[in-house]
Write a protein that holds these residues in place. Structure first.
Motif, PDB file in Angstrom:
ATOM      1  N   GLN A 143       4.580   1.530  -6.318  1.00 48.85           N
ATOM      2  CA  GLN A 143       4.952   2.318  -7.491  1.00 48.85           C
ATOM      3  C   GLN A 143       6.478   2.367  -7.637  1.00 48.85           C
ATOM      4  OE1 GLN A 143       3.587   3.539  -4.744  1.00 48.85           O
ATOM      5  NE2 GLN A 143       4.280   5.608  -4.233  1.00 48.85           N
ATOM      6  N   ALA A 184       4.457  -2.735 -11.465  1.00 52.49           N
ATOM      7  CA  ALA A 184       3.404  -1.740 -11.641  1.00 52.49           C
ATOM      8  C   ALA A 184       2.992  -1.576 -13.100  1.00 52.49           C
ATOM      9  CB  ALA A 184       3.855  -0.400 -11.069  1.00 52.49           C
ATOM     10  N   ASP A 195      -0.728   2.633  -3.486  1.00 47.93           N
ATOM     11  CA  ASP A 195       0.071   3.667  -4.165  1.00 47.93           C
ATOM     12  C   ASP A 195      -0.511   5.060  -3.937  1.00 47.93           C
ATOM     13  OD1 ASP A 195       1.726   1.678  -5.099  1.00 47.93           O
ATOM     14  OD2 ASP A 195       0.707   1.493  -7.025  1.00 47.93           O
ATOM     15  N   ARG A 244      -3.330  -2.980 -10.758  1.00 45.54           N
ATOM     16  CA  ARG A 244      -4.066  -2.483  -9.593  1.00 45.54           C
ATOM     17  C   ARG A 244      -5.218  -3.415  -9.215  1.00 45.54           C
ATOM     18  NH1 ARG A 244      -4.234   2.212  -6.714  1.00 45.54           N
ATOM     19  NH2 ARG A 244      -6.256   2.674  -5.749  1.00 45.54           N
ATOM     20  N   ALA A 270       8.100   0.858  -2.529  1.00 39.31           N
ATOM     21  CA  ALA A 270       8.240   1.715  -3.701  1.00 39.31           C
ATOM     22  C   ALA A 270       9.691   1.769  -4.175  1.00 39.31           C
ATOM     23  CB  ALA A 270       7.747   3.129  -3.375  1.00 39.31           C
TER      24      ALA A 270
END
Length: 316
Positions: free
Chosen positions: A99, A104, A124, A110, A76
């Motif tokens: 994320q 992203a 995430d 996704r 992240a």
């Protein structure tokens, strides 16, 4: 005031980070959170199953392939932009955090990530359901088909370009359309709408390009015809000059050949004259020697005759 560390000491820094991280974590875990890393340090422990790399400056995942038994991975708040970077992560990952990365914001991010990792359970912080995984297959398959249509339209618009470049341009147009929606705060409810808008834009560009080509085509043809005529005239002039030069050279060559023949004749005559002079000189020398020899013989004969006469008289 702290001094900035030189790039030459980057390996010792990585080693210290790894050693400190191993002390901080549990068995088979490694934490390198908020270390300002730009590359992933190589670890000798290939049994690592949990890896935290959040809040760094990673733009590439080169080196993560060494962690072959990863189950939990946090990336992240980094700078990862390309989906291709995720291909280096072990397929055994069950929990993944991405994320805060530019990746992203990629269309159907996704769904793509879920299909890349068959054992993924949480992405995430959101659980991956069986229904979502089934829906991801449909979405990604449909996206590939639409993307193929966009690439074909872009290829028609950019004839002569390489396939990789055309695909890159098409992907950039899709990404910029997403960014436009976000910037205008329109929101993207349906990714298919974005793809449809991109396709419409490309077709408009294609129609405009064809119209411009039809308008400029006669003018271009006249210009091309004029240049061809000029080139032909220039070629004819140069060809005529070349022929004239060749004729002059042939005439000079003929003159030289005739001059050579004359020179040969004169040389032959000179050789004959020289030989005649040599023969005459030798003959005159021979005659002169013969005369000298004869006169010498005559003198000796006369002297002998006189001696003989004297002897005869004395004897009497």
């Amino acid at each position: 005031m702290k001094r900035s560390r030189s790039t030459s000491s980057i390996t010792p820094i990585k080693e210290r980070l790894l050693s400190s991280a191993r002390k901080e974590n549990l068995k088979h875990g490694l934490s390198l959170v908020n270390k300002k890393l730009k590359v992933i340090p190589c670890a000798s422990d290939h049994e690592t199953r949990t890896l935290y790399l959040g809040n760094n400056k990673l733009s590439t995942l080169q080196g993560i392939e060494k962690f072959t038994k990863l189950q939990k991975l946090s990336l992240a708040s980094n700078k990862i932009e390309r989906m291709k970077e995720l291909e280096q992560i072990a397929k055994s990952v069950q929990v993944l955090a991405l994320q805060g990365n530019p990746i992203a914001n990629v269309p159907n991010y996704r769904s793509r990530v879920i299909l890349m990792f068959p054992l993924l359970e949480v992405l995430d912080g959101v659980k991956v359901s069986i229904e979502e995984r089934r829906r991801a297959r449909v979405v990604v398959s449909k996206e590939k088909e639409l993307f193929k249509v966009i690439v074909e339209a872009q290829e028609e618009l950019m004839q002569g370009e390489t396939e990789d470049y055309i695909i890159k341009v098409a992907q950039d147009k899709i990404n910029s359309k997403y960014e436009e929606h976000r910037r205008l705060q329109v929101g993207v409810k349906n990714w298919e709408e974005v793809y449809a808008e991109v396709l419409v834009d490309i077709k408009k560009e294609l129609v405009l390009s064809k119209k411009t080509h039809r308008q400029t085509s006669p003018r271009c043809n006249d210009e091309l015809r004029r240049k061809l005529l000029e080139a032909k005239a220039s070629h004819d002039d140069s060809l005529l000059k070349s022929r004239k030069e060749i004729t002059k050279l042939e005439a000079k060559a003929k003159e030289v050949a005739e001059g050579n023949e004359l020179l040969k004749v004169k040389l032959s005559e000179m050789c004959k004259e020289i030989q005649y002079v040599k023969n005459s000189k030798i003959q005159s020398e021979v005659n002169h020697k013969n005369k000298q020899f004869k006169s010498e013989i005559n003198k000796r004969q006369a002297m002998r005759f006189c001696e003989y006469n004297l002897q005869c008289r004395g004897f009497k």
